[in-house]
Structure formats: C-alpha cells, structure tokens
Enzyme design. Structure first.
Site, short mmCIF file in Angstrom:
data_model
loop_
_atom_site.label_atom_id
_atom_site.label_comp_id
_atom_site.label_asym_id
_atom_site.label_seq_id
_atom_site.Cartn_x
_atom_site.Cartn_y
_atom_site.Cartn_z
N SER A 433 26.89 25.68 36.72
CA SER A 433 26.57 26.31 38.00
C SER A 433 27.16 25.59 39.20
O SER A 433 27.36 26.21 40.24
CB SER A 433 25.06 26.44 38.16
OG SER A 433 24.44 25.19 38.03
N HIS A 461 25.63 32.46 35.06
CA HIS A 461 26.85 32.71 35.85
C HIS A 461 27.98 33.26 34.98
O HIS A 461 29.14 33.26 35.40
CB HIS A 461 27.31 31.42 36.53
CG HIS A 461 26.27 30.85 37.43
ND1 HIS A 461 26.07 31.30 38.72
CD2 HIS A 461 25.32 29.90 37.21
CE1 HIS A 461 25.06 30.62 39.26
NE2 HIS A 461 24.59 29.77 38.37
N LYS A 492 21.63 37.56 39.24
CA LYS A 492 22.98 37.31 39.79
C LYS A 492 23.79 38.59 39.69
O LYS A 492 23.61 39.48 40.51
CB LYS A 492 23.57 36.09 39.09
CG LYS A 492 22.65 34.87 39.37
CD LYS A 492 23.07 33.62 38.73
CE LYS A 492 22.33 32.40 39.24
NZ LYS A 492 20.92 32.32 39.30
N1 PMP Z 1 20.37 28.87 34.94
C1 PMP Z 1 21.40 28.66 35.76
C2 PMP Z 1 22.66 28.10 35.19
C3 PMP Z 1 21.28 28.97 37.12
O1 PMP Z 1 22.29 28.72 37.95
C4 PMP Z 1 20.07 29.51 37.60
C5 PMP Z 1 19.87 29.92 39.06
N2 PMP Z 1 20.57 29.30 39.99
C6 PMP Z 1 19.02 29.70 36.71
C7 PMP Z 1 19.20 29.38 35.39
C8 PMP Z 1 17.70 30.21 37.17
O2 PMP Z 1 17.74 31.57 37.32
P1 PMP Z 1 16.78 32.33 38.36
O3 PMP Z 1 17.35 32.14 39.71
O4 PMP Z 1 16.84 33.73 37.89
O5 PMP Z 1 15.44 31.72 38.22
#
Ligand code: PMP
Length: 645
Positions: A433, A461, A492
C-alpha cells in the site's frame, strides 16, 4: 505452598560449537511446573535463532525462608532512532553518575557479545573482576513476585524478565549500573539501569536481525567485597515486587492521568508526525474542493472513479428504499439480507473461488481472518511491509509471527526452513500500500507448496487495478493455483466500504464460525452492499477502465521521470520517496496551495527516514492533467529541498 526454581537452557550444535539459543528461569509454585516447563520447551524448539537440539531443564526446591523480596526499579523509556543515539544516551547517563570513561566501557561492552554471563567491570580501573572471562557472571534465582502462584503465559516477556534481572543486579553490593542488549535478533530494545535513573529502556540498541547481545555490570567499591557481590548475584533467591506488565506501567502520573497522552502528542508534533483530518466538501472525483479551494485529487483509493458513478449511486438509493438504512443485526443474527448473500456469490464468482465472506471493513477482514487462522502453536510468516491491519491480525492471533524481509523470497525460505514442519500461513499484501510494488506470488506459492503452509494475499490495492480485467494478482501472474485466502476490500476500486475473503467452502465455513470481527459486529448496511455489488458488475462489464487506469499511471510516471523525479509503479500507487519527514510535509503543503492534493506518508505508516509523497491515480483523471501536475510536483520538490539546505 512448595516453591521451586525452574531453569531452562537451550543450545544447538553449529559445526563443532554449541551455540546458545535461549535461556530462562522462573520461581514457581509446584502446580505451575508442568505448564511452564512445556512453555519453555516450546520456546527452545521454536526460536528465531534456530531450533535447539540440546535443552537442559533444572528444577530445585527453594527454602522459602531464604527468599528475599525487593522492589522493581522504576521504569522509563528513552526513545532513540539509531543505535548511535542509544550509545550516546548511555554515555550521558554514565557521565551523570560521574563515570567519565564511558567510551572505554562501551568498548568493553562489545567484548560481552556471545558471553553466556555478564562482564563484571571495575568502572574506575576497567579491570574485569569475574574469575572466568569466557563464562562471565550469571545473575540467577529470581522472578517477579506476581508470577508466583499464577499461571502466567509461558511465552517470552523480554520486558518483565529484564526488569527482574536489573532490579536484582542493582541490589547487589557495589553494582552501580548495568548495560544490556538482548541477543535476540528480533528484539532491539536495550537498557541501562542505575540506582539513580532506575531502569531506562533504550528503544534501538541495534538493527533488526542483528544477533549481537551482551551484558555488563559496573562495579565501584571495595575489592574485598567482590566475592560477596558475586555470591549475591549467583545464589541469593529473589522475588521482585511490583514488576509492571508493560513498559507503559512507568508512565503513571498521579496528578494528571492525561499528562502522558499530552506528552505523546507533543512528541509527535515535534517530530512532524502529528496527524489531522482534511475536510473535503465534494465527491471523490478527480477535482475536489478542500479548504475552499479546487484541488486535483491525487490521493484517493477511488481507482476506477466509480464512487461518483450514476448507476452505483442509484443502486445504493434503491437499496435504501427497499431495505432501509441499517442491517439491524450481526450476520449470524438478523443481519443477513438477500443482498449480502448475493454479493458474496458475486465476489466468489469474480475471483473464481468456491465461496466468499463479507466483513465490515478491509481492516476487520484482516483482523478477523488472521486471528482465526492463527491458532495456538501455528506460525504466521508476514512480509515486513504488510498493511497495519495484517499486523494487528497477527497481534490478535495466538500464533507466533515471523517477519520476513520485504518481498525477499530467500529470507522467507530461510524462515520457513527454520520452523518446518509447522502449521503455517504466509501472508502478504498483493500490491503494497505504501510502495505500490507487487508481491512475488509465483515464488510464494512455490515455497508454500514445498513447505506445506497456507497462503493469503491482501488485494486491497490489486482488485480492479492489476490483471488484464482487474481480477487481481492471480490474473496478473496468470497463476493456475490460487492462494488459499484472497482477501480484499470494497472500499477502493469497488467504491463502497467493507472487506471480504474468497476461498474454499471450508475456509469460508471456518471463518463464519470463528472470525470474531465477523461474528460480533452489525453487518454492512444495505446502501454499502448495493453500491459494491453494482461497482463490481460495472468492473466486469467495462474492463477498459482498468486499462485506462494503467495508462494513466504510466503517463504520470513518465512525466515525473522526464522532470527528474525517480518514480515508477506497476499499480495505481506511485511513491515519491523523499526520506525526510519535514521535507515531505512541506512539499505536500505547498502542493496543496498550488491545487494538488496528495498525501505525505510518514512514520509509523512507513519506516523512519522513508517519508514520501504518495500519489494514487484514478481511471477518471485525464492524461493532460496528470502530466501537468507531475511537472509541478517535480518543481515543488526541487525547491523545497533547496530551502531546507
Ligand atoms: N489492506 C490494505 C493493504 C489497505 O491498504 C487497507 C486500507 N488502506 C486495508 C487493508 C483496510 O481496508 P479498509 O479501508 O476497507 O478497512
């Protein structure tokens, strides 16, 4: 109550040499012995330094009338960002004690690495006082008072064990300080303990993965008392009272319980790590209004632009009309509506798995899945750059977590070897991320098959972004075999909120029965479900959105490169690494003034000194605006760097 001393020492043969693996000791009530022995044995057989092939357990009855009770040293923490800073701090503490030959003492400290016991050093003459220099002197027969008669967890608690030891050592005649660094490669916090300062934790005494460690006791006093000092350290049975369970135990301020939190915030401000929300007054389209100003949005996870899609919005509205605004219960009570089941079927179909399960957020999905799969005795192998929700899942599980270096398959294999055979799970972000790079899944799958462990990818992602039709990492690498758990989020590319796992029927049944974040939380509301369902159907109908996103990212990176900024990405996340936290903050602030909204990412989201600007591209950006803003970004970075010189 009969009381016993239990000691464990574990080593392994390395060539002709026996290498120390782990050691521990406890003072216990008789009924605690079996469980604690088993715990120590497990520690010896599953240690980061290797599996012990020699384990010695010694049990001795203790005459309770000879037990001495002492108080734990007061605890504080001195945060440092490098081992060099840690060493400087130790020198300053020694100076404050009137010890001016600190650098020479620290040279001696290095000689303790690899010694079983500690060095006993005369601070003034720098003579070593312990009779056997290779063995050193061993502080032993001690434990925390509160663990006696209570079955404490048998796992290693570096913190408590160190306080117990330091408290005993500082009670010995003429010992004025102790300096210690653990030889555990995964534990980098060390300490200096003195009667004046108490026990001061130093947060970074060495680099992660470094096996060095040692201990030195500083002696100042009559030489005739050395024997009594060693006798105390090696023979006196001691129970230490009031040992705090965690380092936070030291930070209690009786006058204001809020003072400690205020200090933490102040510290963050000082280090440019303080965070605030930014209010956006419009929909997450490429152009937004923030702080009364139009901005080009380069920070949203709305990769395919579906948050503002008419059909997606209409589907959410229709679901509210039909089902209302809330789901009314948890999934296993009244919170399963027809649309929840339907979306699970659609997700399983899209990812090509037998079944799927929804969670309320991606965060909750990771926490729920990993804590459910990470049963006692199992091992989770986790990439060091995995998302915080994976890290939290590991923390909540009963498994041991083993971190491998970022996308380093050699390191992963070494760690798998170390624990094989085991009940194991390799978990990784599919697209990382903060870096935008892609996990080496083909290799991970091969290793998992060889070592018979499970695999899990987080496609937060990746879904809608990589793979020709946005199906994620399996499509990207054209793999025949899928990971055991395909986790993702609806928040996303899928323009809503929520998380999911896709996999075998067995996996999904297991999660429905054991994942606590699934079981104990009210399920997603109808609008969120319907929006995600519609977004998914648009993604399937219009795979050209994925292509557009890829082309946009390429155009943005090319333009940055043409303007002298090193940037590339295989996903929609483009990191522009700047290093310095302040530089990243200043550049992001100036870009906002120029109408470009992108995030400055700092510690703890990324490692200290790896601060960056992170651009997230959308399919709905135009190439022209991306090229223009890449030019502006390059200008602002160059100018900000100059102004900070
Ligand atoms: N896993 C990854 C790799 C993320 O980037 C994120 C959110 N930034 C999440 C899980 C968490 O997802 P959510 O925002 O739907 O709680």
């Amino acid at each position: 109550m009969s009381v016993y001393s239990l000691k464990m020492r574990a080593s392994r043969q390395n060539g002709l040499q026996a290498e120390h693996v782990s050691g521990a000791e406890k003072i216990l009530a008789e009924e605690e012995l079996p469980e604690q022995m088993q715990g120590l044995l497990e520690r010896a057989l599953h240690h980061a330094k290797g599996k012990a092939d020699f384990v010695n357990m010694k049990i001795e009855a203790i005459d309770q009338s000879k037990l001495q009770y002492i108080d734990a040293l007061p605890v504080s923490t001195h945060p440092v960002s490098s081992p060099a800073e840690g060493r400087d701090f130790i020198l300053s503490v020694l100076e404050a004690l009137g010890i001016h030959n600190g650098p020479a003492i620290m040279e001696h400290f290095k000689d303790t690495y690899g010694m079983r016991g500690a060095m006993l050093l005369d601070v003034d003459t720098l003579e070593r006082l312990e009779p056997d220099h290779s063995r050193g002197i061993r502080a032993t027969y001690m434990d925390a008072e509160h663990s006696l008669g209570r079955t404490a967890a048998a796992g290693k608690n570096h913190f408590q064990e160190a306080i117990v030891l330091a408290s005993k050592v500082l009670h010995a005649p003429h010992i004025i300080a102790e300096i210690c660094m653990s030889d555990d490669p995964d534990y980098i916090t060390g300490y200096i303990a003195t009667r004046k300062t108490g026990y001061v934790r130093i947060t970074k005494m060495k680099e992660m993965g470094c096996p060095d460690g040692g201990r030195i006791f500083l002696y100042r006093g009559d030489r005739n008392d050395v024997a009594a000092c060693m006798d105390y350290l090696e023979k006196q049975r001691v129970l230490v009272r009031h040992v705090p369970l965690t380092p936070a135990g030291d930070e209690v301020n009786i006058t204001s319980p809020w003072a400690v939190y205020e200090k933490i915030l102040q510290d963050k401000r000082q280090k440019h790590l303080y965070r605030e929300t930014q209010e956006i007054a419009t929909v997450q389209a490429p152009h937004i209004i923030c702080r009364q100003k139009e901005q080009l949005l380069l920070a949203s996870n709305n990769y395919l632009g579906l948050i503002d899609h008419d059909e997606v919005k209409a589907a959410a509205v229709a679901a509210v009309q039909k089902y209302g605004t809330g789901s009314g219960g948890a999934r296993l009570t009244t919170g399963t509506l027809t649309i929840h089941n339907e979306l699970e079927r659609q997700l399983a179909d899209f990812k090509g798995t037998e079944a799927a399960i929804l969670f309320n957020t991606g965060y909750m999905a990771n926490v729920g899945i990993i804590s459910a799969l990470g049963i006692k005795g199992s091992i989770i192998f986790s990439d060091e750059r995995n998302h915080a929700s994976i890290i939290d899942g590991c923390r909540l599980s009963h498994a041991k977590t083993v971190i491998y270096r970022h996308n380093d398959m050699h390191d992963l294999e070494e760690k798998l070897k170390l624990y094989a055979p085991c009940q194991g799970l390799i978990v990784t972000d599919a697209v990382f991320s903060m870096d935008g790079d892609i996990a080496d899944l083909p290799q991970i799958m091969e290793l998992a098959a060889r070592y018979k462990v499970l695999t899990m990818v987080d496609e937060a992602h990746a879904t809608g972004v990589i793979g020709e039709t946005g199906r994620g990492i399996v499509e990207h690498f054209a793999l025949k075999q899928k990971p055991d758990v395909l986790m993702g989020t609806l928040s996303k590319s899928l323009a809503s909120e929520g998380g999911y796992a896709c996999g075998s029927q067995l996996l999904i049944d297991y999660l429905r029965n054991t994942a606590r974040s699934y079981i104990f939380s009210t399920s997603l509301c109808p609008a969120a479900i319907a929006a995600a369902d519609k977004a998914l159907s648009i993604l399937r109908r219009e795979p050209e959105r994925v292509r557009k996103l890829r082309d946009n990212t390429a155009a943005f990176c090319e333009s940055l490169q043409r303007n002298g900024i090193d940037a590339s990405s295989e996903s929609a996340i483009v990191p522009i690494i700047l290093g310095d936290e302040k530089l990243a903050m200043m550049a992001a602030a100036e870009l906002q003034q120029k109408g470009i909204f992108l995030s400055a990412i700092r510690y703890p989201t990324v490692a200290k000194g790896e601060a960056r600007l992170r651009a997230a591209i959308m399919a709905t950006h135009s190439k022209e605006e991306l090229r223009d803003c890449a030019r502006t970004i390059a200008e602002v970075i160059t100018r900000t760097k100059l102004s900070l010189r």
